[in-house]
Scaffold this motif. Structure first.
Motif, PDB file in Angstrom:
ATOM      1  N   TRP A 112       0.822  -1.209   0.000  1.00 56.28           N
ATOM      2  CA  TRP A 112       0.000   0.000   0.000  1.00 56.28           C
ATOM      3  C   TRP A 112       0.857   1.260   0.000  1.00 56.28           C
ATOM      4  CZ3 TRP A 112      -4.679  -0.439  -1.518  1.00 56.28           C
ATOM      5  CH2 TRP A 112      -5.506  -1.513  -1.128  1.00 56.28           C
ATOM      6  N   GLY A 113       2.160   1.123  -0.238  1.00 54.54           N
ATOM      7  CA  GLY A 113       3.053   2.261  -0.132  1.00 54.54           C
ATOM      8  C   GLY A 113       2.678   3.450  -0.998  1.00 54.54           C
ATOM      9  N   ALA A 114       2.097   3.205  -2.177  1.00 47.42           N
ATOM     10  CA  ALA A 114       1.747   4.298  -3.081  1.00 47.42           C
ATOM     11  C   ALA A 114       0.437   4.973  -2.712  1.00 47.42           C
ATOM     12  CB  ALA A 114       1.668   3.779  -4.522  1.00 47.42           C
ATOM     13  N   GLN A 115      -0.316   4.389  -1.789  1.00 44.97           N
ATOM     14  CA  GLN A 115      -1.592   4.955  -1.368  1.00 44.97           C
ATOM     15  C   GLN A 115      -1.545   5.552   0.040  1.00 44.97           C
ATOM     16  OE1 GLN A 115      -1.659   1.893  -3.284  1.00 44.97           O
ATOM     17  NE2 GLN A 115      -2.069   3.459  -4.829  1.00 44.97           N
ATOM     18  N   ARG A 116      -0.676   5.044   0.852  1.00 48.67           N
ATOM     19  CA  ARG A 116      -0.759   5.286   2.295  1.00 48.67           C
ATOM     20  C   ARG A 116      -0.724   6.770   2.673  1.00 48.67           C
ATOM     21  NH1 ARG A 116       1.932   1.361   6.776  1.00 48.67           N
ATOM     22  NH2 ARG A 116       1.568   2.636   8.623  1.00 48.67           N
ATOM     23  N   ALA A 117       0.248   7.515   2.180  1.00 47.59           N
ATOM     24  CA  ALA A 117       0.399   8.915   2.597  1.00 47.59           C
ATOM     25  C   ALA A 117      -0.795   9.761   2.182  1.00 47.59           C
ATOM     26  CB  ALA A 117       1.690   9.494   2.031  1.00 47.59           C
ATOM     27  N   GLU A 118      -1.243   9.591   0.935  1.00 45.64           N
ATOM     28  CA  GLU A 118      -2.344  10.432   0.450  1.00 45.64           C
ATOM     29  C   GLU A 118      -3.654  10.097   1.146  1.00 45.64           C
ATOM     30  OE1 GLU A 118      -4.073  12.174  -3.778  1.00 45.64           O
ATOM     31  OE2 GLU A 118      -2.375  10.781  -3.758  1.00 45.64           O
ATOM     32  N   LEU A 119      -3.917   8.812   1.361  1.00 46.44           N
ATOM     33  CA  LEU A 119      -5.151   8.444   2.051  1.00 46.44           C
ATOM     34  C   LEU A 119      -5.106   8.830   3.527  1.00 46.44           C
ATOM     35  CD1 LEU A 119      -5.982   4.940   0.487  1.00 46.44           C
ATOM     36  CD2 LEU A 119      -6.735   7.217  -0.238  1.00 46.44           C
ATOM     37  N   ALA A 120      -3.918   8.736   4.132  1.00 48.40           N
ATOM     38  CA  ALA A 120      -3.773   9.088   5.546  1.00 48.40           C
ATOM     39  C   ALA A 120      -3.931  10.587   5.775  1.00 48.40           C
ATOM     40  CB  ALA A 120      -2.427   8.621   6.073  1.00 48.40           C
ATOM     41  N   ALA A 121      -3.787  11.389   4.731  1.00 42.12           N
ATOM     42  CA  ALA A 121      -3.995  12.831   4.865  1.00 42.12           C
ATOM     43  C   ALA A 121      -5.466  13.165   5.044  1.00 42.12           C
ATOM     44  CB  ALA A 121      -3.434  13.551   3.641  1.00 42.12           C
ATOM     45  N   ALA A 122      -6.354  12.226   4.704  1.00 41.12           N
ATOM     46  CA  ALA A 122      -7.788  12.487   4.789  1.00 41.12           C
ATOM     47  C   ALA A 122      -8.517  11.565   5.761  1.00 41.12           C
ATOM     48  CB  ALA A 122      -8.424  12.359   3.406  1.00 41.12           C
ATOM     49  N   TYR A 123      -7.920  10.412   6.095  1.00 41.80           N
ATOM     50  CA  TYR A 123      -8.603   9.400   6.897  1.00 41.80           C
ATOM     51  C   TYR A 123      -7.670   8.801   7.940  1.00 41.80           C
ATOM     52  CZ  TYR A 123     -12.271   9.616   3.396  1.00 41.80           C
ATOM     53  OH  TYR A 123     -13.267  10.057   2.562  1.00 41.80           O
ATOM     54  N   LEU A 174      -0.134   0.343  -7.982  1.00 46.19           N
ATOM     55  CA  LEU A 174       1.282   0.676  -8.094  1.00 46.19           C
ATOM     56  C   LEU A 174       1.602   1.356  -9.420  1.00 46.19           C
ATOM     57  CD1 LEU A 174       2.851  -2.629  -6.701  1.00 46.19           C
ATOM     58  CD2 LEU A 174       2.435  -0.493  -5.472  1.00 46.19           C
ATOM     59  N   GLU A 175       0.876   0.989 -10.465  1.00 50.35           N
ATOM     60  CA  GLU A 175       1.151   1.515 -11.803  1.00 50.35           C
ATOM     61  C   GLU A 175       0.554   2.895 -12.020  1.00 50.35           C
ATOM     62  OE1 GLU A 175       1.039  -2.933 -13.884  1.00 50.35           O
ATOM     63  OE2 GLU A 175      -0.752  -1.673 -13.807  1.00 50.35           O
ATOM     64  N   GLN A 176      -0.621   3.136 -11.459  1.00 54.14           N
ATOM     65  CA  GLN A 176      -1.328   4.407 -11.645  1.00 54.14           C
ATOM     66  C   GLN A 176      -1.769   4.955 -10.285  1.00 54.14           C
ATOM     67  OE1 GLN A 176      -1.742   5.875 -14.549  1.00 54.14           O
ATOM     68  NE2 GLN A 176      -1.300   4.268 -16.039  1.00 54.14           N
ATOM     69  N   PRO A 177      -0.833   5.194  -9.372  1.00 52.40           N
ATOM     70  CA  PRO A 177      -1.222   5.561  -8.006  1.00 52.40           C
ATOM     71  C   PRO A 177      -1.997   6.868  -7.903  1.00 52.40           C
ATOM     72  CG  PRO A 177       1.143   5.833  -8.314  1.00 52.40           C
ATOM     73  CD  PRO A 177       0.630   5.104  -9.518  1.00 52.40           C
ATOM     74  N   ALA A 178      -1.593   7.883  -8.654  1.00 56.01           N
ATOM     75  CA  ALA A 178      -2.275   9.171  -8.553  1.00 56.01           C
ATOM     76  C   ALA A 178      -3.734   9.044  -8.971  1.00 56.01           C
ATOM     77  CB  ALA A 178      -1.560  10.214  -9.402  1.00 56.01           C
ATOM     78  N   LEU A 179      -3.992   8.332 -10.068  1.00 55.62           N
ATOM     79  CA  LEU A 179      -5.361   8.153 -10.542  1.00 55.62           C
ATOM     80  C   LEU A 179      -6.166   7.284  -9.579  1.00 55.62           C
ATOM     81  CD1 LEU A 179      -7.597   8.456 -12.590  1.00 55.62           C
ATOM     82  CD2 LEU A 179      -6.542   6.635 -13.954  1.00 55.62           C
ATOM     83  N   VAL A 180      -5.583   6.179  -9.122  1.00 53.12           N
ATOM     84  CA  VAL A 180      -6.287   5.309  -8.183  1.00 53.12           C
ATOM     85  C   VAL A 180      -6.627   6.064  -6.901  1.00 53.12           C
ATOM     86  CG1 VAL A 180      -6.032   3.281  -6.692  1.00 53.12           C
ATOM     87  CG2 VAL A 180      -5.376   3.153  -9.107  1.00 53.12           C
ATOM     88  N   ASN A 181      -5.677   6.823  -6.372  1.00 45.90           N
ATOM     89  CA  ASN A 181      -5.937   7.571  -5.145  1.00 45.90           C
ATOM     90  C   ASN A 181      -7.061   8.583  -5.340  1.00 45.90           C
ATOM     91  OD1 ASN A 181      -3.809   6.119  -4.138  1.00 45.90           O
ATOM     92  ND2 ASN A 181      -2.371   7.839  -4.072  1.00 45.90           N
ATOM     93  N   ARG A 182      -7.065   9.251  -6.478  1.00 43.08           N
ATOM     94  CA  ARG A 182      -8.114  10.235  -6.736  1.00 43.08           C
ATOM     95  C   ARG A 182      -9.475   9.568  -6.838  1.00 43.08           C
ATOM     96  NH1 ARG A 182     -10.545  12.295 -11.276  1.00 43.08           N
ATOM     97  NH2 ARG A 182      -9.075  11.336 -12.728  1.00 43.08           N
ATOM     98  N   LEU A 183      -9.534   8.441  -7.542  1.00 43.97           N
ATOM     99  CA  LEU A 183     -10.805   7.737  -7.682  1.00 43.97           C
ATOM    100  C   LEU A 183     -11.324   7.249  -6.328  1.00 43.97           C
ATOM    101  CD1 LEU A 183     -10.006   5.681 -10.911  1.00 43.97           C
ATOM    102  CD2 LEU A 183     -11.691   7.526 -10.719  1.00 43.97           C
ATOM    103  N   VAL A 184     -10.422   6.725  -5.499  1.00 45.80           N
ATOM    104  CA  VAL A 184     -10.830   6.249  -4.175  1.00 45.80           C
ATOM    105  C   VAL A 184     -11.337   7.409  -3.333  1.00 45.80           C
ATOM    106  CG1 VAL A 184      -9.987   5.273  -2.000  1.00 45.80           C
ATOM    107  CG2 VAL A 184      -9.321   4.233  -4.178  1.00 45.80           C
ATOM    108  N   LEU A 185     -10.587   8.494  -3.269  1.00 43.39           N
ATOM    109  CA  LEU A 185     -10.969   9.626  -2.438  1.00 43.39           C
ATOM    110  C   LEU A 185     -12.270  10.263  -2.920  1.00 43.39           C
ATOM    111  CD1 LEU A 185      -7.448  11.207  -1.887  1.00 43.39           C
ATOM    112  CD2 LEU A 185      -8.900  10.148  -0.138  1.00 43.39           C
TER     113      LEU A 185
END
Length: 268
Positions: free
Chosen positions: A36-47, A230-241
């Motif tokens: 989850w390394g590519a998601q952790r920091a961005e998701l932790a900023a909101a949750y 891992l391949e598209q972290p910025a897009l995946v993070n945006r879609l999740v958020l």
């Protein structure tokens, strides 16, 4: 840093991060929280993130008997009740997505929203794009080296236990899960179904999952595989958020989401 929770089914390792509403990240098969390394920091900023490692994965020991998605879902329910302390959003990748669906079915009171990434609802031979990949998997095969190197340094069962765990997971993929469209129709949590356009399962299977879950949303990420986070972290993070923050979907020409008795906007 992490800690152990003594759950009824297994002593479970978990980590936490961030502040805010609770969000549980459920890793994939053979994986650890490191993925989850590519998601952790961005998701932790909101949750407020909770990252449990399931039985026989990472720092969490194996348990006697076969691995089943339902047992891991029961473990997750216990984790939500005892560690999280109530309902949370669930984001599950691969096997973690299967577990998220099962938790949403068993305990809808504990799941606020769900995101399932590269998940299946039928056994591998029925839904994998290349079912023969299961026959090529062996604990010492080159394709398994990445997972073995995640497992061996941290498992409390010792590196020699790897062949046992590998056999259990592969057998689980051959025979589970066994959900039906009728089962999925009972998922009450607003759900985002996310997949790479060249994922392990067929796109037709993912579309069937999307169609079966009421009011689900579908995201097919172009130029991506089963490792889309891992391949598209910025897009995946945006879609999740965006999914977790957005309560309603409003489009100009609803068809599937047209209200009962209403009509979508025509073009003719």
């Amino acid at each position: 840093m992490g800690d152990y929770a003594d759950l009824p089914g297994v002593r479970t390792w978990y980590e936490t991060d961030g502040k805010g509403d609770p969000l549980v990240l459920l890793h994939g098969g053979f994986c650890t929280n490191d993925t989850w390394g590519a998601q952790r920091a961005e998701l932790a900023a909101a949750y407020r993130l909770f990252l449990p490692e399931r039985r026989a994965h990472g720092h969490t020991p194996d348990v006697a008997g076969p691995l089943t998605y339902r047992d891991m879902a029961d473990d997750t329910v216990a984790f939500l009740e005892t560690v999280v302390g109530g309902p949370a959003h669930l984001v599950g990748w691969s096997d973690g997505g299967v577990v998220a669906l099962l938790v949403a079915l068993a305990r809808p009171d504990l799941v606020r929203k769900a995101v399932v990434i590269g998940a299946t609802f039928r056994p591998g031979p029925e839904c994998f794009a290349a079912p023969r990949m299961l026959d090529a998997m062996a604990p010492d095969s080159p394709d398994m080296r990445f997972f073995r190197e995640l497992y061996e340094p941290v498992t409390p069962d010792g590196p020699d236990h790897w062949p046992v765990v590998a056999a259990k997971v592969i057998d689980m993929w051959r025979t589970q899960p066994t959900l039906t469209a009728r089962d999925l129709a009972r998922v009450a949590a607003p759900t985002l179904v996310l997949v790479g356009d060249d994922d392990l399962m067929t796109l037709e299977h993912t579309v069937a999952l999307y169609r079966a879950v009421p009011d689900a949303r579908l995201a097919v990420v172009p130029g991506a595989s089963h490792l889309v986070p891992l391949e598209q972290p910025a897009l995946v993070n945006r879609l999740v958020l965006e999914h977790l923050a957005q309560d309603t979907v409003e489009t100009m020409m609803p068809v599937r989401r047209a209200t009962a008795g209403g009509a979508g906007v025509g073009t003719g």
